[in-house]
Design a protein around this motif. Structure first.
Motif, mmCIF file in Angstrom:
data_model
loop_
_atom_site.group_PDB
_atom_site.id
_atom_site.type_symbol
_atom_site.label_atom_id
_atom_site.label_comp_id
_atom_site.label_asym_id
_atom_site.label_seq_id
_atom_site.Cartn_x
_atom_site.Cartn_y
_atom_site.Cartn_z
ATOM 1 N N SER A 22 0.483 2.482 2.171
ATOM 2 C CA SER A 22 0.417 1.154 2.612
ATOM 3 C C SER A 22 0.914 0.183 1.386
ATOM 4 C CB SER A 22 -1.193 0.937 2.634
ATOM 5 O OG SER A 22 -1.701 1.658 3.741
ATOM 6 N N SER A 44 -1.014 -5.358 4.225
ATOM 7 C CA SER A 44 -1.211 -4.070 3.834
ATOM 8 C C SER A 44 -0.980 -3.419 2.417
ATOM 9 C CB SER A 44 0.144 -3.206 4.819
ATOM 10 O OG SER A 44 -0.185 -3.751 6.117
ATOM 11 N N ALA A 113 -2.500 -6.565 10.275
ATOM 12 C CA ALA A 113 -2.711 -5.521 9.293
ATOM 13 C C ALA A 113 -4.109 -5.164 9.143
ATOM 14 C CB ALA A 113 -2.055 -6.021 7.962
ATOM 15 N N GLN A 117 -5.465 -1.385 9.074
ATOM 16 C CA GLN A 117 -6.069 -0.831 7.924
ATOM 17 C C GLN A 117 -7.654 -0.508 8.270
ATOM 18 O OE1 GLN A 117 -4.830 -0.109 4.773
ATOM 19 N NE2 GLN A 117 -2.729 -0.774 5.609
#
Length: 135
Positions: A22, A44, A113, A117
């Motif tokens: 990431s 990210s 994002a 995540q």
């Protein structure tokens, strides 16, 4: 080593790989000329850095992990992960500007994002919590 310890160690390694990917991927995207892509990358990379820190802290613990404690922590994290996905989806759909600090494109990129995540953490946490259920 207990099975809970093995699961915790495996989770830590997987979290470190996800976090590292990431950070690297996010930083690569952060130089984009697109506001959406740049926001996605920055968000990210930030989550990845936190994931790496959590994995590092877990790797340096001196006390062995117990199954009930790890299971409880992972199920709590799973519930939080659902909240992250919902919050990210809210940002993508509503695109708030936060008092003019974000453009609609940035809001969408940050939200996307957070969804990615949160979904990855949801998968990791739930998968490892389920493994503990069988031990």
């Amino acid at each position: 080593m207990t099975s809970a310890q093995t699961i915790a160690d495996t989770l830590g390694r997987r979290l470190a790989w996800w976090g590292g990917g990431s950070v690297v991927g996010g930083l690569a995207l952060a130089v984009s000329s697109s506001e959406r892509v740049r926001a996605f990358g920055l968000q990210s990379a930030g989550w990845g850095a936190i994931d790496l820190a959590i994995a590092g802290i877990g790797a340096t613990r001196s006390k062995p992990v117990t199954s009930p404690s790890l299971r409880r922590t992972l199920w709590i994290n799973t519930a939080l992960d659902v909240g992250y996905v919902a919050g990210g989806a809210h940002l993508m759909y509503h695109r708030p500007s936060f008092g003019g600090r974000l453009t609609r494109d940035r809001s969408w990129g940050h939200g996307a994002a957070v969804v990615v995540q949160g979904a990855a953490l949801l998968l990791l946490d739930a998968m490892h919590a389920r493994q503990l259920e069988s031990h």
